[in-house]
Design a protein around this motif. Structure first.
Motif, PDB file in Angstrom:
ATOM      1  N   VAL A 162       0.047  12.273   5.832  1.00 34.85           N
ATOM      2  CA  VAL A 162      -0.017  11.462   6.704  1.00 34.85           C
ATOM      3  C   VAL A 162      -2.070  11.234   6.828  1.00 34.85           C
ATOM      4  N   ASN A 163      -2.314  11.262   6.274  1.00 28.98           N
ATOM      5  CA  ASN A 163      -3.958  11.208   6.160  1.00 28.98           C
ATOM      6  C   ASN A 163      -4.292  10.957   4.974  1.00 28.98           C
ATOM      7  N   GLY A 164      -3.637  11.108   3.964  1.00 25.80           N
ATOM      8  CA  GLY A 164      -4.367  10.839   2.397  1.00 25.80           C
ATOM      9  C   GLY A 164      -4.144   9.017   2.210  1.00 25.80           C
ATOM     10  N   GLN A 165      -3.054   8.241   2.656  1.00 30.08           N
ATOM     11  CA  GLN A 165      -2.876   6.849   2.556  1.00 30.08           C
ATOM     12  C   GLN A 165      -3.707   5.854   3.518  1.00 30.08           C
ATOM     13  N   GLN A 166      -4.506   6.514   4.608  1.00 34.76           N
ATOM     14  CA  GLN A 166      -5.602   6.302   4.945  1.00 34.76           C
ATOM     15  C   GLN A 166      -6.285   6.600   5.057  1.00 34.76           C
ATOM     16  N   MET A 167      -7.098   7.248   4.039  1.00 39.56           N
ATOM     17  CA  MET A 167      -7.768   7.446   3.272  1.00 39.56           C
ATOM     18  C   MET A 167      -8.240   6.768   1.740  1.00 39.56           C
ATOM     19  N   PHE A 168      -7.182   6.124   1.593  1.00 36.55           N
ATOM     20  CA  PHE A 168      -6.486   5.497   0.246  1.00 36.55           C
ATOM     21  C   PHE A 168      -7.085   3.217   0.833  1.00 36.55           C
ATOM     22  N   ILE A 169      -6.210   3.344   2.351  1.00 33.74           N
ATOM     23  CA  ILE A 169      -6.962   2.323   2.347  1.00 33.74           C
ATOM     24  C   ILE A 169      -8.298   1.612   2.222  1.00 33.74           C
ATOM     25  N   TRP A 207       0.816  -0.906   0.156  1.00 32.44           N
ATOM     26  CA  TRP A 207       0.073   0.309  -0.056  1.00 32.44           C
ATOM     27  C   TRP A 207       0.270   1.159   0.153  1.00 32.44           C
ATOM     28  N   ASP A 208       2.115   1.325   0.906  1.00 34.67           N
ATOM     29  CA  ASP A 208       2.938   2.302   0.727  1.00 34.67           C
ATOM     30  C   ASP A 208       2.930   2.298  -0.563  1.00 34.67           C
ATOM     31  N   THR A 209       3.979   2.085  -0.871  1.00 33.82           N
ATOM     32  CA  THR A 209       4.119   2.093  -2.805  1.00 33.82           C
ATOM     33  C   THR A 209       2.923   2.089  -3.831  1.00 33.82           C
ATOM     34  N   ILE A 210       1.989   1.989  -3.681  1.00 33.11           N
ATOM     35  CA  ILE A 210       0.953   2.097  -4.373  1.00 33.11           C
ATOM     36  C   ILE A 210       0.857   3.685  -3.806  1.00 33.11           C
ATOM     37  N   TRP A 211       0.709   4.188  -2.760  1.00 29.93           N
ATOM     38  CA  TRP A 211      -0.083   5.659  -2.266  1.00 29.93           C
ATOM     39  C   TRP A 211       1.651   6.478  -2.495  1.00 29.93           C
TER      40      TRP A 211
END
Length: 175
Positions: free
Chosen positions: A50-57, A3-7
């Protein structure tokens, strides 16, 4: 791929594209949101880091749970950021629906993604998309949803049927 790489890849690519298109530095971009003790510079790039990746997941999980499938136009275009350019009467209208989906029961629905704190209570925006789809594809979504990225929920908005092509033609002509 993690997910880190995709984001990181998608986020940095989107920032780069916007930077190239606008000719501005992301540091100079206007930011939204409210200044807080934790985020005195509002919802800037650091906030999104900080927040965008969690929104994506959270979106991926909500999407999987919904059972929605991306609708395909009669021309074979996927219903993602789909261009809906037509007219109501003599008034040209240019719109982009974030997503058009087929629900598990076969109904077609239109979705608008909201990343901010404000979620509209009116069905007007989705009704415009539904009417433009009716004009362009002879398919009218019967359902509409706003996706609240902060809460990771699809909220159904009722009343799409009131925004018919004749009603919107009259309203746009009066504008």
């Amino acid at each position: 791929m993690s997910w880190d790489t995709i984001w990181d890849t998608a986020f940095l690519e989107a920032i780069g594209e916007t930077e190239a298109k606008s000719g501005t530095n992301p540091v100079d971009w206007r930011v939204s949101g409210r200044a807080t003790k934790q985020w005195p510079d509002k919802e800037n790039k650091a906030w999104w880091d900080v927040n965008g990746q969690q929104m994506f997941i959270n979106f991926v999980a909500a999407w999987r749970e919904s059972g929605f499938k991306v609708w395909m136009s009669p021309q074979g275009a996927p219903g993602v950021e789909i261009s809906l350019n037509s007219s109501f009467g003599d008034v040209p209208v240019r719109a982009f629906a974030d997503a058009v989906v087929t629900m598990p029961n076969g109904e077609v629905a239109v979705i608008d993604f909201k990343t901010g704190a404000y979620i509209p209570s009116s069905s007007l925006q989705l009704g415009i998309y539904a009417s433009l789809m009716e004009i362009l594809f002879d398919v009218r979504p019967t359902r509409g949803f706003f996706y609240d990225a902060r809460k990771a929920v699809f909220t159904e908005v009722y009343g799409l049927q009131r925004w018919s092509v004749p009603v919107l033609t009259e309203l746009f002509t009066k504008f």
